[in-house]
Design an enzyme around this catalytic site. Structure first.
Site, short mmCIF file in Angstrom:
data_model
loop_
_atom_site.label_atom_id
_atom_site.label_comp_id
_atom_site.label_asym_id
_atom_site.label_seq_id
_atom_site.Cartn_x
_atom_site.Cartn_y
_atom_site.Cartn_z
N HIS A 691 0.83 -1.23 0.00
CA HIS A 691 0.00 0.00 0.00
C HIS A 691 0.85 1.27 0.00
CE1 HIS A 691 0.21 0.16 4.57
NE2 HIS A 691 0.27 1.43 4.27
N ASP A 746 -0.95 -7.36 1.36
CA ASP A 746 -0.25 -6.07 1.45
C ASP A 746 1.25 -6.31 1.61
OD1 ASP A 746 0.27 -3.41 1.63
OD2 ASP A 746 -0.56 -3.15 3.65
N GLY A 838 3.18 5.74 9.23
CA GLY A 838 4.62 5.94 9.03
C GLY A 838 5.41 4.70 9.39
N SER A 840 4.19 1.76 8.50
CA SER A 840 3.79 0.83 7.45
C SER A 840 4.99 0.35 6.66
CB SER A 840 2.84 1.52 6.48
OG SER A 840 1.57 1.51 7.00
N GLY A 841 4.96 -0.93 6.31
CA GLY A 841 6.04 -1.50 5.50
C GLY A 841 7.18 -2.03 6.35
C1 4AZ Z 1 -0.66 3.55 8.81
O1 4AZ Z 1 -1.46 4.43 8.52
C2 4AZ Z 1 -0.97 2.65 9.96
N1 4AZ Z 1 -2.25 0.75 14.37
C3 4AZ Z 1 -0.16 1.56 10.22
C4 4AZ Z 1 -0.46 0.74 11.29
C5 4AZ Z 1 -1.55 1.00 12.08
C6 4AZ Z 1 -2.34 2.09 11.84
C7 4AZ Z 1 -2.05 2.92 10.77
C8 4AZ Z 1 -1.85 0.09 13.23
O2 4AZ Z 1 0.38 3.42 8.19
#
Ligand code: 4AZ
Length: 890
Positions: A691, A746, A838, A840-841
């Site tokens: 994503h 993902d 932030g 993520s990944g």
């Molecule tokens: C995000 O937006 C995100 N609480 C990643 C993980 C979580 C929430 C948002 C898990 O990248």
């Protein structure tokens, strides 16, 4: 680490939207160049151009060849003379063409253009009939006919409108006496547009002249109309996405975008919801779930709530796009008994849309409204005299409201802000220069979690100010009276003044923002351990090799009783659980050094050696023991180890040590800084979340050249520090099944443009085999530079947080219909530690046998961050082991 999911944008509509409408409503319907313009076309648009064409263009076309040939025949001039002549002729022709084009443009701008005005008016001498709610009823048709006649008459008396009037359509009626909502269509020459708009504006609040009254046999007042965007005009013949709802008693009525939440709302569509309450009621509307395409200057999907049944922007309450976490307060109040919601979609992006509820409330008497800022606008300020109550502000721009709150004499008063959203663009953090609430001389603004302010008397004054520009969703507050000697009857009072449920005191979780609920605790010895600093922790955390007490007292003196086995992570287990082929320790150490591992028939739960034989041992890979006869389970094991052994173990989002997570990578998007994490799995390849690489708001996130990877990074402000290696990306392989609607699959593989050199701070993490298990309850680590609290900011220093694997069935209950077999939930049901925007990944690092870290997952999504019962959701890594091998051979 913990924080907010992506928050959408919303704003008050007025200034920007008006400008937009002006352009769009008055754009030529035939934007093609001269080729698309028919001489003497029925719309008359090109008549002017046609004349010009005859006079100029055709003459020019004939002139050039004639002249040229003559010159050649006559003098037989030298080549350069011909060239100059041709050039001059060409220039002349270009000039002529340019002039023509300019004239054409000018004429096109002069031509008549369709103009749509949306409006409403009041019919005084009619009573509202229930049948008027049904646009197919005869009563509706009769009254609509009269309104149309009256409008025609009204326009005919206005020179700049009358000759260009085409038609009007009545879209709805509501009480008061009867309000008619309509749109009128005109073909107004461009040069008269301004004048026409002015005339339309001036005719507001007029009474139709007596002649019209007698003609139409009713009195029409408060005629209001505004130029409108043709996209939001309701096509009365197409009801496919048009819904009319009437509130039932005081019960909430639910409605949603078509297909919600299982399929996306229609693309390139216009949907509308007409909400009504009984006469003398007002409506309260709440979006419980909101996820439409992100706001985008190039065209976005837009939800607009109007405080009327005509989509006129001066009566728009709010425009919404993007995604809001469910905790976000999206409640709006109407000033009368109607609301209109429109959804205009101009993208093909796939989002579930919204789910909303509305209910009716009795309308305030005119006396009660005296403190309001505008007749008919939502209430604001006033005197509140009661033991307790609520007040809120879903506010328009440019207001000042003051609530004077008074509770009984012998009590004190406190105000609890349950939701607080007064965020404005370009306001420096900590300075409340635009919209704010002021209490006891202190200003509050921005977005704030629940907070309480109190007074030392029975009175408190809450002042609210909103400036001219944007509005946010406002606040929702309650006031309560309390006994100064017992401020939180039946509850525990935090040192901040907030009352929390008694059960939350000394439960091991900080429910008061200042931790005061966890101080000086008497722990319940049957299920709690008392840290030296008097914090209580669950007993099962003692001696689990994780430092849960700040002072480390839970991990002191942790030897195991005789005839038990001590796991590498400190757990003590009955000897019988050692080498029983189950990972009872949670780190594989009870199964790591077992001798007689048997070759068995392969199943999805057995480990397949390179020679095709399978072994009956959980997670045998790289555990320091050769379990396969060909030794393949111990090959390619240069992974998952730090370069040094010092290991600080702290619960919660805490600064990492330098080099503690040498596989963690920071991905920066061009001009945007750190956006996502990734993990290093070989000198050239990384794993991340798909994503992160979806194009959005005109930015090509899917393009590898937009990204820079920083490896060996600890502090985002020190990207040039020694040991940091910076690389571009050469390739992004998003999983082909990635679904940007459900976030299923993902995962993405990223190839570096040049291999990195492993070092003390750059090393790969181990990839788990397809049968690797991460059992529920297992403690693993999440790391990243993401937001450190909901609606917070990214971290400079790499953060780490210890979280636990959550049972899949439990998670499916907590996040119904959202969890697929490719997802794993990790966190705490009580919240507190979590990944966030932030992160993520980035990787989930799971300590396994032989002191190695295996990647259990990829940070993917979550509902908010660190909330109770909303654990983070991660992409399961073992599911993708074979896919990764097939793609990149690693
Ligand atoms: C995000 O937006 C995100 N609480 C990643 C993980 C979580 C929430 C948002 C898990 O990248």
């Amino acid at each position: 680490m913990p924080a907010d999911t992506r928050r959408g944008g919303h704003c008050s509509v007025l200034p920007a939207f008006l400008a937009q409408l002006d352009l769009r409503a008055w754009t030529c319907p035939s934007p093609a160049g001269p080729a698309g313009c028919r001489a003497g076309g029925s719309d008359g648009q090109c008549a002017g151009f046609s004349v010009q064409n005859m006079n100029g263009c055709e003459e020019g076309v004939e002139f050039l060849p004639a002249n040229n040939s003559r010159k050649v025949e006559k003098g037989g001039p030298r080549r350069w003379v011909v060239l100059v002549a041709v050039l001059a002729a060409f220039l002349a022709l270009s000039l002529l063409a340019g002039l023509l084009a300019w004239r054409f443009q000018g004429e096109r701008r002069q031509g008549p253009l369709p103009g749509i005005f949306n409006g409403y008016l009041s019919v005084r001498n009619e009573n509202f009939l229930d049948a008027y709610e049904n646009s197919n009823s005869t009563e509706f048709a009769n009254l609509a006919k009269k309104v149309k006649e009256a409008l025609k008459f009204l326009y005919s008396g206005i020179p700049v409108l009358g000759p260009y009037y085409k038609t009007s359509t009545v879209t709805a009626f509501s009480e008061g006496s009867v309000i008619a909502y309509y749109w009128s269509e005109f073909d107004i020459p461009k040069h008269l547009v301004k004048e026409a708009e002015q005339a339309m504006a001036e005719k507001r609040m007029v009474t139709v002249p007596p002649r019209a009254r007698s003609m139409s046999s009713f009195v029409m007042t408060s005629v209001v109309a505004f130029p409108s965007d043709p996209r939001i005009i309701q096509n009365t013949r197409d009801n496919s996405c048009s819904f009319a709802l009437h509130a039932q008693g005081s019960e909430p009525t639910r409605f949603s975008t078509p297909g919600f939440p299982d399929s996306p709302y229609p693309s390139h569509a216009r949907c509308q919801w007409t909400l009504r309450g009984d006469a003398d009621s007002v409506l309260s509307l709440t979006f419980r779930s909101f996820d439409v395409a992100t706001c985008d200057e190039r065209g976005s999907d837009l939800v607009t709530v109007y405080d009327t049944l005509s989509p006129v922007e001066p009566r728009a309450v709010v425009q919404l796009c993007g995604t809001y976490p469910p905790s976000y307060n999206l409640t709006f109040l109407s000033s009368q008994n109607v609301l209109l919601i429109t959804l205009v979609t101009s993208t093909e992006r796939r989002h579930p849309g919204f789910e909303a509820v509305f209910f009716q409330l009795p309308r305030m008497s005119s006396k009660g409204r005296e403190a309001g800022w505008l007749l008919g606008a939502p209430r604001c300020g006033g005197y509140l005299r009661a033991a307790q109550g609520t007040f809120n502000s879903h506010y328009p721009p440019n207001v000042n409201c003051t609530w004077h709150i008074e509770v009984p004499n012998n009590k004190n008063v406190k105000v609890r802000f349950k939701a607080f959203f007064l965020q404005e663009p370009n306001v420096p953090v900590g300075s409340c220069t635009k919209d704010y609430v002021e209490i006891n001389g202190e200003k509050y603004c921005g977005e704030r979690p629940q907070f309480v302010t109190s007074s030392r008397s029975n009175k408190i004054t809450v002042h609210f100010h909103s400036d001219q520009s944007y509005t946010d969703t406002g606040f929702l507050a309650e006031f309560l009276s309390f006994d100064a000697h017992d401020p939180c009857p039946g509850s525990f009072m935090c040192n901040t003044g907030r009352c929390i449920r008694k059960e939350l005191r000394c439960d091991g979780w900080a429910d008061c923002t200042d931790y005061s609920d966890e101080l000086n605790c008497k722990c319940n010895a049957t299920y709690q351990f008392t840290c030296r600093d008097k914090f209580c922790k669950p007993l099962f955390w003692v001696c689990d090799s994780v430092r849960d007490c700040e002072d480390g007292s839970d991990e002191e003196g942790c030897s195991c009783p005789p005839s038990t086995f001590k796991c590498d992570n400190g757990k003590c287990l009955p000897q019988s659980q050692q080498c029983d082929r189950k990972d009872d320790c949670g780190d594989g150490s009870d199964e790591a050094k077992c001798q007689d591992v048997k070759a068995v028939t392969c199943t999805e739960h057995t480990y397949r050696c390179l020679n095709g034989l399978c072994v009956d041992k959980s997670n045998p890979q790289c555990d320091g023991n050769e379990d396969c006869t060909d030794g393949s389970d111990e090959k390619d094991c240069d992974c998952g180890r730090r370069s040094f052994t010092r290991q600080s173990r702290v619960v919660g989002g805490e600064n990492s040590d330098q080099g503690e997570w040498p596989w963690q990578v920071s991905l920066h998007a061009l001009g945007q800084g750190h956006l996502c994490g990734a993990s290093l799995i070989s000198p050239s390849w990384m794993v991340s979340a798909a994503h992160c690489f979806v194009d959005d708001r005109g930015f090509r996130y899917s393009e590898h050249s937009m990204w820079t990877a920083f490896l060996g990074l600890h502090d985002q402000s020190k990207r040039n520090a020694p040991g940091v290696q910076e690389r571009g990306l050469q390739r992004i392989i998003k999983h082909p099944f990635f679904n940007d609607f459900t976030f299923d699959y993902d995962i993405a593989l990223l190839q570096l443009d040049r291999p990195v050199e492993y070092s003390a701070t750059i090393r790969p993490i181990c990839l788990p085999a397809a049968d690797h298990t991460f059992p529920a309850g297992k403690a693993i680590w999440v790391t990243g530079w993401g937001h450190t609290q909901e609606a917070g900011q990214g971290a400079m220093i790499l953060q780490k947080g210890e979280i636990r694997v959550i049972n899949q069935t439990t998670c499916e209950h907590l996040l119904p219909q959202q969890i697929t077999p490719r997802m794993i939930c990790v966190g705490y049901l009580s919240g507190g530690v979590d990944a966030c925007q932030g992160d993520s990944g980035g990787p989930l690092s799971s300590p396994e046998a032989d002191g190695r870290m295996f990647q259990a997952g990829v940070v993917s999504w979550g509902e908010g961050c660190a909330q109770r019962n909303k654990p983070g959701v991660y992409t399961r890594l073992p599911v993708f082991r074979d896919w990764i091998k097939a793609q990149i051979g690693v």
